[in-house]
Design a protein around this motif. Structure first.
Motif: not given
Length: 301
Positions: A54-55, A58, A62, A65-66, A190, A194
Motif C-alpha cells: 500500500l505504501g 499510495l 491514492k 487505494v481508498f 491495491t 489491502w
C-alpha cells in the motif's frame, strides 16, 4: 489475448511460485534455528507486506487505494478475499502441517489444481480435456514425488490433517477466484496490499503478534525481510498478476513450481540432498508448466 500477454502471465505466475519457494526455505530455517511460531511469522509477513504494498501504490494511486474501501460491493469482495482467501489458505496450510507434516500438507494443498479444474469445467460447461487432464496428473504426481521422496510411509495422515490439507487446497482456489473481479477494477497491488493488511490484522490479534520473540538477531530479521519482500509481497502480487493475464486454471497449475523451487533452494542453501525420485518430480512439474503455457485458451471466470 495476444501471445505477449500470455507470456507475461506465465512468467508472473512462475515468478510468484518461485517467491513462495524462497519463503518456504527461509521459514524452515527460522522454525528450526530460532523456534519461531508459524502463526506469529504468518501474521508478521502479512502485516508488513500489506503496509509495503500500500505504501508503494499510495503516492501515485491514492484514489484507487481508498476507492475500493469506499465502494461497499467491492469492499465485501476485498474482505472475502482477505479472510476467506489469503488468511484461510495460509492458516489451513499451517494447521495441516501441525496435524501431519510439511510433505503431506504440500501434497494435499496441491490438490487445488484438481479442484480448480473441476470448478472451471463446471463453469465452462465442458469436460476436462486430455491436455488439461495430463497437466493435472503431472502436477499432483510431481508434488507427491518432491514432497515425499517417493516414499508413501513419509505421509502422516490423520483425519484432522486430511481436513486441514483439503481446506488449504480450497483456500488456494478461493483466493485465486475471489481476487479476479476486484483486481480488474482496482489493480493488483491495491487488492493484494489491502488483503494482506486485513488478514494480518485479524491473525495478528489472535496470535498476539506484538509479542516479539526475544531470541531474534540481525540475521533472523534479514531472513524475515526476505520472506516479507520476496516470498509474500512479491510472491502473491506476481501470482495474482499472472491470474489477470492467463486466468486461474493455468496459473494454479504453474503454481506447482513452488514445491520444486523450495526443494531446489533447500539443497543449495540448507544442504538438503535430493536424488532421482525428486528429479523425476521436478520433471513432472516442468511438464505441467509446459502443458499449461502452451495449451489453448479457454473461457475463464
Amino acid at each position: 489475448m495476444d501471445r505477449n500477454d500470455r507470456m507475461k502471465g506465465n512468467l508472473f505466475a512462475a515468478a510468484g511460485a518461485a517467491g513462495w519457494g524462497i519463503s518456504g526455505v527461509c521459514s524452515q530455517y527460522l522454525f528450526s534455528e530460532y523456534q519461531v511460531e508459524s502463526g506469529w511469522l504468518t501474521a508478521v509477513r502479512m502485516l508488513l507486506s500489506g503496509v509495503i504494498l500500500l505504501g508503494i501504490v499510495l503516492p501515485r494511486e491514492k484514489q484507487m487505494v481508498f476507492g475500493i474501501i469506499n465502494n461497499k460491493k467491492d469492499l465485501l469482495w476485498l474482505l472475502a478475499f482477505a479472510i476467506l482467501g489469503l488468511l484461510y489458505c495460509q492458516y489451513s496450510f499451517l494447521a495441516a502441517i501441525a496435524h501431519s507434516n510439511s510433505g503431506t500438507a504440500t501434497i494435499l494443498q496441491s490438490l487445488n489444481v484438481v479442484m480448480m479444474a473441476a470448478v472451471m469445467a463446471v463453469w465452462n460447461r465442458s469436460g476436462i480435456g486430455r491436455r488439461q487432464g495430463a497437466a493435472v496428473f503431472l502436477a499432483v504426481l510431481g508434488t507427491y514425488l518432491v514432497a515425499t521422496h517417493g516414499n508413501p510411509s513419509e505421509m502422516q495422515l490423520s483425519s484432522a490433517g486430511l481436513a486441514w490439507g483439503l481446506s488449504a487446497a480450497a483456500g488456494v482456489v478461493l483466493y485465486t477466484l475471489l481476487s479476479r473481479p476486484i483486481v480488474r477494477r482496482w489493480g493488483n497491488l491495491t487488492v493484494t496490499g489491502w488483503g494482506m493488511l486485513i488478514g494480518g490484522i485479524v491473525l495478528g490479534a489472535a496470535v498476539k503478534v506484538w509479542r516479539i520473540p526475544g531470541n531474534l538477531d540481525l540475521f533472523a530479521v534479514l531472513i524475515i525481510a526476505v520472506i516479507v519482500l520476496i516470498g509474500t509481497a512479491a510472491g502473491f502480487s506476481l501470482f495474482l498478476q499472472g491470474i489477470r493475464y492467463i486466468g486461474p486454471e493455468k496459473a494454479t497449475l504453474i503454481g506447482c513450481l513452488e514445491p520444486a523451487s523450495a526443494t531446489f533452494l533447500s539443497a543449495v542453501f540448507l544442504g538438503t540432498q535430493f536424488g532421482p525420485v525428486e528429479i523425476m518430480g521436478f520433471a513432472a512439474i516442468l511438464g505441467t508448466v509446459f502443458l499449461s503455457m502452451n495449451g489453448p485458451k479457454r473461457q475463464e471466470l
